[in-house]
Design a protein around this motif. Structure first.
Motif, short mmCIF file in Angstrom:
data_model
loop_
_atom_site.label_atom_id
_atom_site.label_comp_id
_atom_site.label_asym_id
_atom_site.label_seq_id
_atom_site.Cartn_x
_atom_site.Cartn_y
_atom_site.Cartn_z
N GLY A 9 -11.12 -21.86 0.94
CA GLY A 9 -11.89 -22.52 1.98
C GLY A 9 -11.18 -22.61 3.32
O GLY A 9 -11.75 -23.10 4.29
N VAL A 10 -9.94 -22.15 3.39
CA VAL A 10 -9.19 -22.15 4.63
C VAL A 10 -9.20 -20.72 5.17
O VAL A 10 -8.75 -19.80 4.50
N PHE A 11 -9.74 -20.55 6.36
CA PHE A 11 -9.81 -19.22 6.96
C PHE A 11 -8.54 -18.97 7.77
O PHE A 11 -8.20 -19.74 8.66
N LEU A 12 -7.85 -17.89 7.42
CA LEU A 12 -6.65 -17.49 8.14
C LEU A 12 -6.91 -16.16 8.84
O LEU A 12 -7.51 -15.26 8.28
N SER A 13 -6.43 -16.06 10.04
CA SER A 13 -6.60 -14.84 10.81
C SER A 13 -5.79 -13.71 10.18
O SER A 13 -4.67 -13.92 9.70
N SER A 14 -6.34 -12.51 10.21
CA SER A 14 -5.61 -11.37 9.66
C SER A 14 -4.37 -11.05 10.51
O SER A 14 -3.40 -10.49 9.99
N VAL A 15 -4.39 -11.43 11.77
CA VAL A 15 -3.23 -11.25 12.63
C VAL A 15 -2.07 -12.13 12.14
O VAL A 15 -0.92 -11.69 12.08
N LEU A 16 -2.38 -13.35 11.75
CA LEU A 16 -1.36 -14.26 11.22
C LEU A 16 -0.77 -13.72 9.93
O LEU A 16 0.46 -13.73 9.74
N ILE A 17 -1.61 -13.23 9.04
CA ILE A 17 -1.14 -12.70 7.77
C ILE A 17 -0.26 -11.47 7.99
O ILE A 17 0.82 -11.36 7.39
N SER A 18 -0.68 -10.56 8.85
CA SER A 18 0.12 -9.37 9.11
C SER A 18 1.45 -9.72 9.78
O SER A 18 2.48 -9.11 9.49
N ALA A 19 1.45 -10.71 10.67
CA ALA A 19 2.69 -11.14 11.32
C ALA A 19 3.65 -11.78 10.31
O ALA A 19 4.87 -11.56 10.38
N MET A 20 3.12 -12.53 9.37
CA MET A 20 3.97 -13.16 8.35
C MET A 20 4.59 -12.11 7.43
O MET A 20 5.76 -12.22 7.06
N ILE A 21 3.82 -11.10 7.07
CA ILE A 21 4.37 -10.01 6.24
C ILE A 21 5.49 -9.29 6.99
O ILE A 21 6.56 -9.04 6.44
N ALA A 22 5.26 -9.00 8.27
CA ALA A 22 6.27 -8.33 9.08
C ALA A 22 7.51 -9.20 9.25
O ALA A 22 8.64 -8.70 9.25
N LEU A 23 7.33 -10.51 9.38
CA LEU A 23 8.45 -11.42 9.54
C LEU A 23 9.31 -11.47 8.28
O LEU A 23 10.54 -11.45 8.36
N ILE A 24 8.67 -11.50 7.13
CA ILE A 24 9.41 -11.53 5.87
C ILE A 24 10.20 -10.23 5.68
O ILE A 24 11.38 -10.26 5.31
N VAL A 25 9.55 -9.10 5.94
CA VAL A 25 10.24 -7.81 5.84
C VAL A 25 11.38 -7.74 6.86
O VAL A 25 12.46 -7.22 6.56
N SER A 26 11.16 -8.29 8.04
CA SER A 26 12.19 -8.29 9.08
C SER A 26 13.40 -9.11 8.64
O SER A 26 14.55 -8.70 8.86
N PHE A 27 13.18 -10.27 8.03
CA PHE A 27 14.30 -11.10 7.54
C PHE A 27 15.11 -10.34 6.50
O PHE A 27 16.34 -10.34 6.54
N VAL A 28 14.43 -9.69 5.57
CA VAL A 28 15.12 -8.95 4.53
C VAL A 28 15.90 -7.78 5.13
O VAL A 28 17.07 -7.55 4.78
N LEU A 29 15.28 -7.06 6.04
CA LEU A 29 15.95 -5.92 6.67
C LEU A 29 17.13 -6.36 7.54
O LEU A 29 18.17 -5.69 7.56
N ARG A 30 17.00 -7.49 8.21
CA ARG A 30 18.11 -8.01 9.01
C ARG A 30 19.30 -8.37 8.14
O ARG A 30 20.45 -8.12 8.49
N ARG A 31 19.01 -9.00 6.99
CA ARG A 31 20.10 -9.33 6.06
C ARG A 31 20.80 -8.08 5.55
O ARG A 31 22.02 -8.04 5.44
N LEU A 32 20.01 -7.05 5.24
CA LEU A 32 20.58 -5.80 4.77
C LEU A 32 21.43 -5.13 5.85
O LEU A 32 22.54 -4.66 5.58
N LEU A 33 20.93 -5.12 7.08
CA LEU A 33 21.69 -4.52 8.19
C LEU A 33 22.96 -5.30 8.49
O LEU A 33 23.99 -4.71 8.84
N THR A 34 22.91 -6.62 8.35
CA THR A 34 24.11 -7.43 8.55
C THR A 34 25.13 -7.14 7.45
O THR A 34 26.33 -7.00 7.73
#
Length: 69
Positions: A9-34
């Motif tokens: 019943g809670v409508f979430l924008s697809s832009v928000l969902i795609s940004a959250m997926i990219a943010l999670i992948v970015s955190f993982v990739l940043r840790r790997l690069l570090t």
């Protein structure tokens, strides 16, 4: 990706969902690069992290979703 995604019943924008997926992948990739020590070769780490997030976000939006919401 267009429109909204209905989660209990809670409508979430697809832009928000795609940004959250990219943010999670970015955190993982940043840790790997570090861990690999790649940031020693980067001139401006904050600018690099921002560019990495934007590239990942564009990739998430471009890849077709197998799920139909």
């Amino acid at each position: 990706m267009t429109g909204e995604i209905d989660i209990d019943g809670v409508f979430l924008s697809s832009v928000l969902i795609s940004a959250m997926i990219a943010l999670i992948v970015s955190f993982v990739l940043r840790r790997l690069l570090t861990w690999l020590g790649a940031y020693r070769l980067v001139w401006h780490p904050a600018l690099f992290d921002t560019a990495l997030f934007v590239i990942l976000w564009a990739a998430v939006v471009t890849v077709p979703s197998p799920l139909k919401f």
